[in-house]
Design an enzyme around this catalytic site. Structure first.
Site, PDB file in Angstrom:
ATOM      1  N   CYS A  44      35.621  46.547  42.111  1.00  0.00           N
ATOM      2  CA  CYS A  44      36.497  47.686  41.813  1.00  0.00           C
ATOM      3  C   CYS A  44      35.600  48.913  41.637  1.00  0.00           C
ATOM      4  O   CYS A  44      35.795  49.712  40.731  1.00  0.00           O
ATOM      5  CB  CYS A  44      37.382  47.426  40.602  1.00  0.00           C
ATOM      6  SG  CYS A  44      36.486  46.946  39.135  1.00  0.00           S
ATOM      7  N   ARG A  64      35.629  36.360  27.446  1.00  0.00           N
ATOM      8  CA  ARG A  64      36.493  36.550  28.613  1.00  0.00           C
ATOM      9  C   ARG A  64      36.999  35.201  29.121  1.00  0.00           C
ATOM     10  O   ARG A  64      38.128  35.086  29.599  1.00  0.00           O
ATOM     11  CB  ARG A  64      35.754  37.318  29.707  1.00  0.00           C
ATOM     12  CG  ARG A  64      35.600  38.803  29.369  1.00  0.00           C
ATOM     13  CD  ARG A  64      34.605  39.473  30.282  1.00  0.00           C
ATOM     14  NE  ARG A  64      35.062  39.661  31.636  1.00  0.00           N
ATOM     15  CZ  ARG A  64      35.626  40.762  32.106  1.00  0.00           C
ATOM     16  NH1 ARG A  64      35.818  41.787  31.305  1.00  0.00           N
ATOM     17  NH2 ARG A  64      35.994  40.860  33.360  1.00  0.00           N
ATOM     18  N   CYS A  86      32.706  34.604  39.777  1.00  0.00           N
ATOM     19  CA  CYS A  86      32.689  35.465  38.576  1.00  0.00           C
ATOM     20  C   CYS A  86      34.154  35.650  38.202  1.00  0.00           C
ATOM     21  O   CYS A  86      34.791  36.607  38.618  1.00  0.00           O
ATOM     22  CB  CYS A  86      32.041  36.799  38.912  1.00  0.00           C
ATOM     23  SG  CYS A  86      30.304  36.648  39.373  1.00  0.00           S
ATOM     24  N   ALA A  87      34.687  34.738  37.457  1.00  0.00           N
ATOM     25  CA  ALA A  87      36.136  34.533  37.484  1.00  0.00           C
ATOM     26  C   ALA A  87      36.945  35.222  36.397  1.00  0.00           C
ATOM     27  O   ALA A  87      38.125  35.502  36.587  1.00  0.00           O
ATOM     28  CB  ALA A  87      36.417  33.045  37.424  1.00  0.00           C
ATOM     29  N   ALA A  88      36.339  35.457  35.225  1.00  0.00           N
ATOM     30  CA  ALA A  88      37.147  35.934  34.093  1.00  0.00           C
ATOM     31  C   ALA A  88      37.488  37.426  34.241  1.00  0.00           C
ATOM     32  O   ALA A  88      36.686  38.164  34.794  1.00  0.00           O
ATOM     33  CB  ALA A  88      36.369  35.718  32.793  1.00  0.00           C
ATOM     34  N   PRO A  89      38.661  37.871  33.811  1.00  0.00           N
ATOM     35  CA  PRO A  89      39.652  37.147  33.014  1.00  0.00           C
ATOM     36  C   PRO A  89      40.633  36.283  33.799  1.00  0.00           C
ATOM     37  O   PRO A  89      41.500  35.673  33.203  1.00  0.00           O
ATOM     38  CB  PRO A  89      40.396  38.273  32.285  1.00  0.00           C
ATOM     39  CG  PRO A  89      40.260  39.454  33.184  1.00  0.00           C
ATOM     40  CD  PRO A  89      38.945  39.311  33.892  1.00  0.00           C
ATOM     41  N   GLY A  90      40.532  36.228  35.129  1.00  0.00           N
ATOM     42  CA  GLY A  90      41.221  35.149  35.817  1.00  0.00           C
ATOM     43  C   GLY A  90      42.462  35.482  36.618  1.00  0.00           C
ATOM     44  O   GLY A  90      43.125  34.573  37.107  1.00  0.00           O
ATOM     45  N   ASP A  96      31.973  31.776  34.803  1.00  0.00           N
ATOM     46  CA  ASP A  96      31.747  33.086  34.196  1.00  0.00           C
ATOM     47  C   ASP A  96      30.758  32.909  33.047  1.00  0.00           C
ATOM     48  O   ASP A  96      30.648  31.835  32.459  1.00  0.00           O
ATOM     49  CB  ASP A  96      33.054  33.712  33.679  1.00  0.00           C
ATOM     50  CG  ASP A  96      32.967  35.231  33.642  1.00  0.00           C
ATOM     51  OD1 ASP A  96      33.491  35.903  34.527  1.00  0.00           O
ATOM     52  OD2 ASP A  96      32.316  35.753  32.687  1.00  0.00           O
TER      53      ASP A  96
HETATM   54  N1  SAM Z   1      37.576  38.022  39.207  1.00  0.00           N
HETATM   55  C1  SAM Z   1      37.973  38.422  37.879  1.00  0.00           C
HETATM   56  C2  SAM Z   1      39.472  38.627  37.849  1.00  0.00           C
HETATM   57  O1  SAM Z   1      40.087  38.901  38.869  1.00  0.00           O
HETATM   58  O2  SAM Z   1      40.061  38.520  36.777  1.00  0.00           O
HETATM   59  C3  SAM Z   1      37.224  39.662  37.429  1.00  0.00           C
HETATM   60  C4  SAM Z   1      35.749  39.463  37.427  1.00  0.00           C
HETATM   61  S1  SAM Z   1      34.840  40.753  36.654  1.00  0.00           S
HETATM   62  C5  SAM Z   1      34.869  41.990  37.841  1.00  0.00           C
HETATM   63  C6  SAM Z   1      33.229  40.158  36.754  1.00  0.00           C
HETATM   64  C7  SAM Z   1      32.945  38.952  35.888  1.00  0.00           C
HETATM   65  O3  SAM Z   1      31.664  38.453  36.249  1.00  0.00           O
HETATM   66  C8  SAM Z   1      32.828  39.252  34.396  1.00  0.00           C
HETATM   67  O4  SAM Z   1      33.780  38.484  33.698  1.00  0.00           O
HETATM   68  C9  SAM Z   1      31.412  38.820  34.018  1.00  0.00           C
HETATM   69  O5  SAM Z   1      31.345  38.187  32.762  1.00  0.00           O
HETATM   70  C10 SAM Z   1      31.093  37.842  35.120  1.00  0.00           C
HETATM   71  N2  SAM Z   1      29.654  37.630  35.416  1.00  0.00           N
HETATM   72  C11 SAM Z   1      28.656  38.521  35.371  1.00  0.00           C
HETATM   73  N3  SAM Z   1      27.500  37.942  35.726  1.00  0.00           N
HETATM   74  C12 SAM Z   1      27.782  36.657  36.030  1.00  0.00           C
HETATM   75  C13 SAM Z   1      27.013  35.541  36.465  1.00  0.00           C
HETATM   76  N4  SAM Z   1      25.700  35.644  36.676  1.00  0.00           N
HETATM   77  N5  SAM Z   1      27.639  34.365  36.663  1.00  0.00           N
HETATM   78  C14 SAM Z   1      28.965  34.231  36.439  1.00  0.00           C
HETATM   79  N6  SAM Z   1      29.745  35.252  36.018  1.00  0.00           N
HETATM   80  C15 SAM Z   1      29.158  36.448  35.820  1.00  0.00           C
END
Ligand code: SAM
Length: 466
Positions: free
Chosen positions: A359, A263, A234-238, A258
């Site tokens: 978080c 994002r 779940c990578a964005a915003p990266g 993501d």
């Molecule tokens: N790891 C990121 C960073 O350090 O920048 C922050 C990630 S954020 C906490 C969670 C992310 O999970 C969101 O961008 C969301 O769009 C994505 N997300 C939610 N459900 C998901 C899924 N089923 N598969 C992939 N990404 C998902």
């Protein structure tokens, strides 16, 4: 300047209940959301003070075309912020006509209330709590520069480098133009709270990543060696992806997924700016990524940082102090996804180590998710004890939960965070690489000068260390 117009629009939207600060900031077209968010939050915090000063100085009566929310943002910058950014554009001469009067009114207000500091003008509830005293952590992007060069650059800009911190107290007492090396993370610099580096050339060039210390731990603890294959689920915003790429030295592969198109678009920009070349970005539901797909057969490392309630986020604590507790229904839905995602990740056949992080401060999204996954795959994975000296541990809800890490403004001077490191049993029964990381993460001497040091000329618009 676009920043001020965008901030005024957000303030106006919040006042007319069109949404929360965060929602409106993300919905605006302004690119630097962090900068916009910080400015709006601070202006909002001082709203009553600004209203009083603007009214008694007669600013809106004198400047009929000046819209009240724009006036509020501008007066915040002039009196309480750091002065106009980028020279202030067309607003500077307008405000200059009223500057003396506005300053006098602020001084009068302080005398009237018997206080000497701006902060003391705030209602008790909006005075800085622990969240506002969290230092500014700055990760040096090893793909583009090195710590020595960045330290030199800041020194030439008039900052004073105090060496490696030895305790949290050193970080807490940082003030003015002083900065330190973090006692734990080797490439993390620490500046006083509120240091704004969003317009700093090293940040703009991707040499610095403005990333909270707690958010640097997941990649550091996953510690994939160069050449390995990693999934960032779940990578964005990266930010964590770019950290992983730095640890990999851009050698190997990161499969980053993501669901959110917007994002992902900002993630692509972030990764390009950070010089990341080993990452394959995909707009895809991680739950639909097949563990048996041959493309992922070499994946030994997974970072799972799923959507969560964000109850530990500093920005949330600043926007709505005391808020952040999600409803039971939302918590249940989030925890359900987090459990599915964790179990799914553990099904990748070559996986050796996984870091799960959120978080969130809620047990349901943290210890409970980890416990559920361990119970569903008995004897396959175990929780690794990491960073023994880290002061804030997982809640003791099941045996071994103390191996998890928690973080908060009060205990670790960071945002609220949770981290668990899981390793496949057969890896753990030999020597755990993660545990072997332990001694490396204890304080060590400050970095040595590189042989071929590339000098950075302070003030140069494009930092040469690439
Ligand atoms: N790891 C990121 C960073 O350090 O920048 C922050 C990630 S954020 C906490 C969670 C992310 O999970 C969101 O961008 C969301 O769009 C994505 N997300 C939610 N459900 C998901 C899924 N089923 N598969 C992939 N990404 C998902």
């Amino acid at each position: 300047m676009a920043l001020y117009a965008a901030a005024a629009a957000v303030l106006e939207g919040v006042e007319s209940r069109q949404g929360s600060i965060k929602g409106l900031v993300y919905g605006s077209r302004f690119q630097n959301v962090k900068q916009l968010y910080a400015l709006v939050c601070e202006t909002q915090r001082y709203s009553a003070v600004l209203d009083a000063v603007i009214a008694s100085a007669g600013l809106l009566r004198a400047e009929k075309k000046l819209r009240p929310h724009v006036a509020k943002v501008l007066v915040y910058e002039l009196l309480l912020g750091r002065g106009f950014r980028g020279g202030g554009g067309r607003w500077k001469p307008l405000l200059a006509r009223h500057q003396a009067r506005l300053k006098a009114e602020l001084a009068r207000l302080k005398v009237h209330r018997g206080v000497s500091r701006n902060e003391d003008l705030l209602e008790v509830g909006s005075r800085p709590g622990p969240a506002l005293q969290v230092p500014r952590f700055v990760r040096v992007n090893a793909l583009k520069t090195c710590i020595d060069d960045v330290i030199d650059y800041f020194k030439r800009q008039g900052f004073s480098y105090e060496g490696r911190a030895s305790s949290l107290e050193d970080l807490r007492s940082l003030k003015g133009k002083h900065f330190l090396l973090d006692p734990l993370l080797p490439e993390l610099l620490v500046f006083p709270a509120h240091t704004d580096l969003h317009e700093h050339p090293l940040y703009q060039a991707g040499h610095l990543i403005l990333q909270d210390k707690a958010s640097c731990l997941p990649a550091m603890l996953l510690a994939p060696p160069p050449g390995s294959h990693v999934i960032d689920a779940c990578a964005a915003p990266g930010n964590k992806t770019s950290h992983l790429a730095a640890l990999l030295k851009n050698q190997g592969k990161i499969f980053a997924f993501d669901l959110d198109e917007k994002r992902l678009a900002s993630m692509a920009t972030l990764l390009a700016r950070a010089g990341v070349s080993c990452c394959e970005l995909a707009e895809k539901d991680f739950l639909a990524v097949s563990p048996s797909d041959q493309r992922y057969r070499q994946v030994q490392y997974i970072l799972l940082d799923p959507s969560c309630s964000g109850s530990g986020m500093l920005t949330r604590q600043l926007e709505e102090p005391g808020a952040g507790a999600p409803s039971k229904k939302r918590l249940h839905a989030l925890a359900g996804f987090q459990q599915r995602a964790l179990c799914h990740a553990l099904a990748f056949p070559s996986l050796r180590r996984l870091v799960y992080s959120t978080c969130s401060l809620c047990q349901e999204e943290n210890e409970d998710v980890v416990q559920d996954a361990l119970q569903k795959s008995p004897g396959t994975f175990r929780l690794v004890p990491v960073l023994p000296s880290w002061p804030h541990r997982g809640l003791g809800t099941f045996p071994g939960a103390e191996h998890c890490l928690r973080a908060s403004p009060e205990t670790t001077l960071t945002g609220g965070f949770f981290i668990a490191v899981l390793e496949r049993e057969e890896v753990s029964s030999s020597v755990s690489q993660t545990e072997a990381l332990g001694p490396e993460l204890t304080p060590s001497p400050a970095p040595k000068r590189k042989q071929q040091q590339r000098k950075l000329a302070a003030g140069a618009s494009t930092p040469p260390c690439t």
